[in-house]
Write an enzyme that holds these catalytic residues in place. Structure first.
Site, PDB file in Angstrom:
ATOM      1  N   TYR A 154       0.722  -1.404  -0.278  1.00  0.00           N
ATOM      2  CA  TYR A 154      -0.096  -0.013  -0.273  1.00  0.00           C
ATOM      3  C   TYR A 154       0.535   1.655  -0.349  1.00  0.00           C
ATOM      4  O   TYR A 154       0.223   2.454  -0.227  1.00  0.00           O
ATOM      5  CB  TYR A 154      -1.046   0.111   1.052  1.00  0.00           C
ATOM      6  CG  TYR A 154      -1.826  -0.850   1.581  1.00  0.00           C
ATOM      7  CD1 TYR A 154      -2.796  -1.675   0.577  1.00  0.00           C
ATOM      8  CD2 TYR A 154      -1.531  -2.095   1.664  1.00  0.00           C
ATOM      9  CE1 TYR A 154      -4.400  -2.234   0.358  1.00  0.00           C
ATOM     10  CE2 TYR A 154      -3.120  -3.102   2.159  1.00  0.00           C
ATOM     11  CZ  TYR A 154      -3.779  -3.348   0.977  1.00  0.00           C
ATOM     12  OH  TYR A 154      -4.803  -4.578   0.991  1.00  0.00           O
ATOM     13  N   TYR A 202     -11.018  -0.838  -0.799  1.00  0.00           N
ATOM     14  CA  TYR A 202     -11.495  -0.695   0.767  1.00  0.00           C
ATOM     15  C   TYR A 202     -10.056  -0.261   1.155  1.00  0.00           C
ATOM     16  O   TYR A 202      -9.856   0.887   2.178  1.00  0.00           O
ATOM     17  CB  TYR A 202     -11.989  -2.008   1.734  1.00  0.00           C
ATOM     18  CG  TYR A 202     -11.017  -2.491   2.309  1.00  0.00           C
ATOM     19  CD1 TYR A 202      -9.746  -3.402   1.409  1.00  0.00           C
ATOM     20  CD2 TYR A 202     -10.144  -2.261   3.616  1.00  0.00           C
ATOM     21  CE1 TYR A 202      -8.893  -3.734   1.754  1.00  0.00           C
ATOM     22  CE2 TYR A 202      -9.690  -3.124   4.241  1.00  0.00           C
ATOM     23  CZ  TYR A 202      -8.444  -4.082   3.541  1.00  0.00           C
ATOM     24  OH  TYR A 202      -7.508  -4.797   3.581  1.00  0.00           O
ATOM     25  N   ARG A 203      -9.246  -0.293   0.772  1.00  0.00           N
ATOM     26  CA  ARG A 203      -7.918   0.299   0.817  1.00  0.00           C
ATOM     27  C   ARG A 203      -7.146   0.543  -0.578  1.00  0.00           C
ATOM     28  O   ARG A 203      -7.072  -1.125  -1.171  1.00  0.00           O
ATOM     29  CB  ARG A 203      -7.374  -0.158   1.803  1.00  0.00           C
ATOM     30  CG  ARG A 203      -6.371  -0.774   2.717  1.00  0.00           C
ATOM     31  CD  ARG A 203      -5.695  -1.540   3.466  1.00  0.00           C
ATOM     32  NE  ARG A 203      -4.620  -1.251   4.229  1.00  0.00           N
ATOM     33  CZ  ARG A 203      -4.037  -2.320   5.104  1.00  0.00           C
ATOM     34  NH1 ARG A 203      -4.771  -3.548   5.104  1.00  0.00           N
ATOM     35  NH2 ARG A 203      -3.143  -2.902   5.961  1.00  0.00           N
TER      36      ARG A 203
END
Ligand code: ADP
Length: 542
Positions: free
Chosen positions: A113, A486-487
């Site tokens: 991420y 969601y991310r």
């Protein structure tokens, strides 16, 4: 590499020729002069001492995102590591004075991420890993942790006190308890939705004000970690996946050590088994018979921990069914696998186990292996017992070379048909782009998160050229179904935020109004989650 003299706009094809003038004007507007960085650096050294201010080339490299497709877009100017709240308050004032953006990290292990890297190149990493205090309320089963507390730290802390409370850990547990909960990471116990277990925060706001949320707003309250909402508006979630504040303390609920643990590890033979499996688990999860968050993983998620692609084939493109079958046979894994666990009183677990067993045998698993533990027996070191792990990270080595992975994780309804359609659509795209499919479907109470890891090899330029268009295609495909992620990785924060488009992006307008009100100089994590302060508005990806 010299410290960056200015914040570059995002590189790449979206700057058309006729936009060049506007682009260079934009860069002038957002420029941080090297003298501003140098002045800020001196001011940081005055309060932290030179040993906690890192602007040398090696320092900069160590905060880069090793998994990014184009990590240069996220090179930091340097990093600073305070150890007290008062220092953070002073840092915020320096950042405002010199207009230097800060990117807070707890331990910076958000791999897939963005790791420890900032969204905007030229930002200064605010590394909070030196802040490591833990306060434990054994009676109520709560902790109050500082940013630098890792899952291993908290596990060792609780273990040395008899493990009366269990952690919930993510698959790769070398990050921080706080950073993971703030980025809405998940684990596998009944406390697996980490952000939902937050109870009370302490936060330094972008203007330096120190706030405590919930009951913490009542100075000296013994209920800060017990009641989430406080009086009036409740703000804890406002600081998750946002750029509204720097969290310096987080209250969290922990699961009391259960009397027993029962469950089963299941393998399913065919890709089509996914739909019935989801439809069998979902009602049990909603009803509360099953209270943990099971995650259904495909064969590659299981196998790439034990082997690498090169041991099976040297053909480029997605793996053939023959190779998949051979790998599955060797490691005895299903096309899909899932582990279900029950926690708590043994008498209740036994009754619930019978319900699970009946539901699972009805859909004909390839194998069903019961699992059982009773307090006092040795614990298996797995995510189901809240033991921190790092071995799943081995998947980064699947292709060899400098490996990595980037996540693509849309939220789905708990429906077998919807999950099958999503699986087929995504698997077809993996084949089209010639990538090997690693996926899982993780249950929440009412939703599924379809976590896909796009495994990559940074030393394979042909593959790396495909990764970015592939991920953008997946985001687009999901949006067409009404699904959002969601991310996401730093590179896709704008693209994902852009899919949340109700009423002409009203949520974006709300977020950015709040951002500008709280952080008028735009010093805190500009661009995080697609939230751009006015000062950097033109940096948003078109
Ligand atoms: P971990 O150490 O668990 O891997 P990171 O430090 O990488 O977590 O942070 C995960 C995400 O949460 C990042 O987007 C980061 O900017 C954000 N974050 C981490 N710690 C804080 C904090 N103390 N305050 C605000 N945001 C934070």
């Amino acid at each position: 590499m010299a410290a960056r003299a200015h914040l570059p706009g995002h590189a790449g094809p979206r700057v058309r020729d006729d936009e060049r003038d506007e682009e260079s004007e934009k860069r002038t507007m957002t420029a941080i002069s090297s003298s501003a960085i140098a002045s800020a650096r001196r001011a940081f050294e005055d309060i932290l001492g030179p040993t906690n201010v890192f602007f040398d080339e090696l320092d900069q490299q160590s905060y880069q995102d090793k998994f990014a497709v184009d990590d240069e877009r996220h090179h930091p100017a340097g990093a600073i590591a305070p150890s007290t709240v008062a220092q953070i308050q002073e840092i915020v004032q320096i950042a405002r004075r010199y207009k230097v953006p800060l990117w807070p990290i707890s331990r910076g292990k958000n791999l897939g991420y963005g790791g420890s890297a900032p969204l905007l190149a030229g930002s200064v990493i605010l590394d909070l890993s030196r802040m490591q205090k833990i306060e434990y309320d054994e009676h109520n089963g709560t902790v109050l942790v500082e940013p630098g507390v890792s899952f291993y730290d908290l596990y060792d802390f609780l273990k040395s006190r008899g493990l009366k409370h269990w952690l919930s850990v993510p698959g790769n547990s070398w990050g921080s308890v706080m950073g993971n909960a703030l980025d809405r990471g998940v684990g596998y116990t009944p406390y697996g939705e980490h952000t939902a277990r937050i109870c009370g925060l302490e936060v330094v706001m972008p203007d330096g004000m120190l706030v405590r949320t919930g009951m913490g707003a009542l100075d000296g309250s013994p209920t800060w970690q017990l009641y989430r909402y406080g009086f009036g508006p409740s703000w804890d979630q406002m600081f998750a996946q946002s750029n509204f504040g720097i969290v310096t303390k987080m209250g969290l609920w922990l699961m009391p050590e259960p009397e027993s643990l029962m469950g089963m590890d299941l393998e399913f033979d065919k890709p089509e088994d996914l739909g019935p499996l989801i439809d069998a688990i979902a009602p049990l999860r909603r009803e509360g018979v099953l209270q943990q968050s099971p995650t259904i993983g495909n064969w590659l998620r299981a196998a790439n921990i034990f082997t690498t692609r090169g041991e099976w084939t040297d053909k480029p493109g997605a793996l053939s069914d023959e190779v998949i079958t051979a790998i599955r046979k060797k490691f005895n894994v299903g096309w899909w696998g899932v582990s279900l666990r029950l926690y708590g009183r043994e008498s209740i677990n036994k009754a619930a186990y019978a319900v699970l067993e009946e539901a699972m045998t009805r859909i004909k698993p390839m194998s069903l292996k019961p699992a059982k533990w009773r307090r006092g027996e040795p614990l298996e070191a797995t995510g189901w017992t809240g033991t921190p792990l790092t071995f799943p990270m081995q998947n980064a080595n699947w292709y060899g070379g400098r490996g990595g992975h980037i996540g693509f994780s849309p939220v789905l309804p708990q429906s077998g048909a919807a999950a099958m359609a999503q699986f087929k659509r995504t698997y077809d795209r993996y084949k089209e782009y010639g990538m090997d499919y690693q996926a899982s479907f993780a249950f929440g109470e009412r939703h599924l998160i379809n976590v896909n890891a796009v495994l990559l090899n940074k030393d394979d330029p042909e593959m790396m050229a495909k990764v970015d268009p592939f991920l953008r295609q997946l985001i687009k495909d999901a949006r067409e179904q009404g699904y959002g992620e969601y991310r996401t990785h730093l590179d896709y924060m704008d693209a994902v935020e852009n899919t949340y488009d109700f009423n002409d992006h009203a949520l974006r307008r709300l977020n950015e109004r709040v951002k500008d009100a709280l952080d008028p100089d735009g010093i805190l994590a500009p661009g995080k989650s697609g939230i751009w302060p006015r000062r950097y508005a033109k940096e948003r990806e078109a």
